[in-house]
Design a protein around this motif. Sequence first.
Motif, mmCIF file in Angstrom:
data_model
loop_
_atom_site.group_PDB
_atom_site.id
_atom_site.type_symbol
_atom_site.label_atom_id
_atom_site.label_comp_id
_atom_site.label_asym_id
_atom_site.label_seq_id
_atom_site.Cartn_x
_atom_site.Cartn_y
_atom_site.Cartn_z
ATOM 1 N N GLU A 35 0.801 -1.212 0.015
ATOM 2 C CA GLU A 35 -0.159 -0.245 0.066
ATOM 3 C C GLU A 35 0.975 1.305 -0.012
ATOM 4 O OE1 GLU A 35 -3.985 -1.797 2.451
ATOM 5 O OE2 GLU A 35 -2.457 -0.560 3.429
ATOM 6 N N ARG A 36 1.948 1.351 0.852
ATOM 7 C CA ARG A 36 2.900 2.593 0.927
ATOM 8 C C ARG A 36 3.455 2.703 -0.518
ATOM 9 N NH1 ARG A 36 4.051 0.060 5.848
ATOM 10 N NH2 ARG A 36 6.012 -0.753 5.115
ATOM 11 N N GLU A 37 3.829 1.403 -1.187
ATOM 12 C CA GLU A 37 4.488 1.763 -2.428
ATOM 13 C C GLU A 37 3.420 2.034 -3.641
ATOM 14 O OE1 GLU A 37 6.992 -0.893 -5.848
ATOM 15 O OE2 GLU A 37 6.341 -1.859 -4.123
ATOM 16 N N ILE A 38 2.307 1.648 -3.524
ATOM 17 C CA ILE A 38 1.131 2.476 -4.519
ATOM 18 C C ILE A 38 0.870 3.634 -4.207
ATOM 19 C CG2 ILE A 38 -1.345 2.185 -5.233
ATOM 20 C CD1 ILE A 38 -1.091 -0.907 -4.324
ATOM 21 N N ARG A 39 1.096 4.072 -2.837
ATOM 22 C CA ARG A 39 0.811 5.565 -2.762
ATOM 23 C C ARG A 39 1.864 6.501 -3.341
ATOM 24 N NH1 ARG A 39 -0.986 3.440 2.403
ATOM 25 N NH2 ARG A 39 -3.134 3.439 2.569
ATOM 26 N N LYS A 40 3.054 5.809 -2.909
ATOM 27 C CA LYS A 40 4.203 6.742 -3.428
ATOM 28 C C LYS A 40 4.356 6.821 -5.157
ATOM 29 C CE LYS A 40 9.185 6.465 -3.253
ATOM 30 N NZ LYS A 40 9.755 6.245 -4.577
ATOM 31 N N LYS A 41 4.027 5.621 -5.685
ATOM 32 C CA LYS A 41 4.225 5.597 -7.226
ATOM 33 C C LYS A 41 3.222 6.687 -7.810
ATOM 34 C CE LYS A 41 7.691 2.922 -7.640
ATOM 35 N NZ LYS A 41 8.947 3.161 -8.359
ATOM 36 N N VAL A 42 1.952 6.451 -7.159
ATOM 37 C CA VAL A 42 0.756 7.293 -7.636
ATOM 38 C C VAL A 42 1.209 8.796 -7.612
ATOM 39 C CG1 VAL A 42 -1.592 7.911 -7.052
ATOM 40 C CG2 VAL A 42 -0.945 5.538 -7.273
ATOM 41 N N LYS A 43 1.672 9.350 -6.164
ATOM 42 C CA LYS A 43 1.988 10.543 -5.984
ATOM 43 C C LYS A 43 3.067 10.940 -6.917
ATOM 44 C CE LYS A 43 1.762 14.695 -3.733
ATOM 45 N NZ LYS A 43 2.934 15.354 -4.635
ATOM 46 N N GLU A 44 4.077 10.234 -7.419
ATOM 47 C CA GLU A 44 5.073 10.660 -8.434
ATOM 48 C C GLU A 44 4.091 10.635 -9.761
ATOM 49 O OE1 GLU A 44 7.832 7.633 -7.862
ATOM 50 O OE2 GLU A 44 8.663 8.296 -6.158
ATOM 51 N N ALA A 45 3.629 10.041 -10.226
ATOM 52 C CA ALA A 45 2.813 9.952 -11.350
ATOM 53 C C ALA A 45 1.964 11.040 -11.737
ATOM 54 C CB ALA A 45 1.995 8.420 -11.851
ATOM 55 N N PHE A 46 1.288 11.469 -10.490
ATOM 56 C CA PHE A 46 0.258 12.628 -10.552
ATOM 57 C C PHE A 46 1.344 13.937 -10.729
ATOM 58 C CE2 PHE A 46 -3.842 11.076 -8.399
ATOM 59 C CZ PHE A 46 -4.143 9.927 -9.484
ATOM 60 N N ASN A 47 2.280 14.004 -9.975
ATOM 61 C CA ASN A 47 3.002 15.238 -10.082
ATOM 62 C C ASN A 47 3.514 15.286 -11.642
ATOM 63 O OD1 ASN A 47 2.827 15.680 -7.352
ATOM 64 N ND2 ASN A 47 4.998 14.770 -6.897
ATOM 65 N N LYS A 48 4.075 14.185 -12.112
ATOM 66 C CA LYS A 48 4.571 14.254 -13.655
ATOM 67 C C LYS A 48 3.368 14.703 -14.472
ATOM 68 C CE LYS A 48 7.048 11.204 -16.748
ATOM 69 N NZ LYS A 48 7.426 9.862 -16.973
ATOM 70 N N GLU A 49 2.216 14.232 -14.387
ATOM 71 C CA GLU A 49 1.192 14.235 -15.301
ATOM 72 C C GLU A 49 0.292 15.783 -14.751
ATOM 73 O OE1 GLU A 49 0.607 12.855 -18.107
ATOM 74 O OE2 GLU A 49 1.989 11.269 -17.678
ATOM 75 N N ASN A 50 0.902 16.255 -13.846
ATOM 76 C CA ASN A 50 -0.145 17.534 -13.338
ATOM 77 C C ASN A 50 -1.639 17.217 -12.974
ATOM 78 O OD1 ASN A 50 2.063 19.458 -13.699
ATOM 79 N ND2 ASN A 50 1.816 19.411 -15.782
ATOM 80 N N ILE A 51 -1.787 16.097 -12.207
ATOM 81 C CA ILE A 51 -2.959 15.846 -11.717
ATOM 82 C C ILE A 51 -3.006 16.055 -10.277
ATOM 83 C CG2 ILE A 51 -4.549 14.056 -11.168
ATOM 84 C CD1 ILE A 51 -3.329 12.237 -13.480
ATOM 85 N N GLU A 52 -4.231 17.005 -10.043
ATOM 86 C CA GLU A 52 -4.340 17.629 -8.709
ATOM 87 C C GLU A 52 -5.027 16.606 -7.853
ATOM 88 O OE1 GLU A 52 -6.376 21.442 -6.430
ATOM 89 O OE2 GLU A 52 -6.519 21.333 -8.576
ATOM 90 N N ILE A 53 -4.438 16.345 -6.703
ATOM 91 C CA ILE A 53 -5.098 15.753 -5.630
ATOM 92 C C ILE A 53 -5.657 16.788 -4.674
ATOM 93 C CG2 ILE A 53 -4.733 14.257 -3.449
ATOM 94 C CD1 ILE A 53 -2.286 13.068 -4.650
ATOM 95 N N PRO A 54 -7.010 16.898 -4.597
ATOM 96 C CA PRO A 54 -7.657 17.884 -3.630
ATOM 97 C C PRO A 54 -7.555 17.905 -2.114
ATOM 98 C CG PRO A 54 -9.295 16.308 -4.158
ATOM 99 C CD PRO A 54 -7.910 15.867 -4.803
#
Length: 281
Positions: free
Chosen positions: A253-272
Amino acid sequence: MNKVLIFMDKFFKTANGDLNILGKLAKIIFIFIIIKVLTKIVHVVIDKAVKRKKSNIFHRDERKINTLVTVIKNIIKYVFYFIGLVMVLDMFNINTSSILATAGIGGLAIGFGAQSLVKDIITGFFILFEDQFSVGDYVKIGEYEGIVEELGVRVTKIRAFSGELHIIPNSNIQTVTNRARGNMRALVVVTVAYEEDIEKVSRVLNEVCNEIRESNESIVEGPNLIGLSNLGEYGMDFTIVARTKPMEQWGVEREIRKKVKEAFNKENIEIPYPKRVIQER
């Protein structure tokens, strides 16, 4: 040497040659010292014998053997101390053989008010032989949960993640939740802003799932994107699920969250997140 023996006879024996109170006390101490030493020696012998066998067994069987070893050690310790107790009673001219013959060991235990002790021991054997849990398993027993450190004939010891050691009498164990048997579920909920494109978010999350699936050996199945699972107050929730090896779900679960955050930063997807807007008038 003779003077020492004469002094000891005067100090520890009565006029007719029997042990006095000090002599009996010294003998009791000596008996239990010997029992302690013998117990340590037997424990060392058992540990060495088991150590030679561990290289040829699977991890699951190893945990089971560790549990059995703990129970055997406890039984041997109780047997030694019971023998010592009988020897002490004999010193005070208490006929233990007649007590055991007339009442039996079970009756003697009840006579000493040890009903709960007998119940603990019986429950401990059922737990062991039914293989409900073993040393090293992550379990929840009643309100307590943690890693099983010891499964004895009388008590079970559980170490919580906070470091606390819970000691539970076996007779108090009613319901056990074993979280170390079979594959575990890793679940991550990812929230994105309503302004984001659903298709784009789904594509990025699927790419993250594929990347983790190929690199993480702790994953048995998945991770898979379930899809849009909820429309919340601040954003849209996407759910990712995976099946992992026992005790590995939190790391996945920790790895999934980390990878998701990195991918969102790269794609400029906002976490509200909650924002406060202040307007001056």
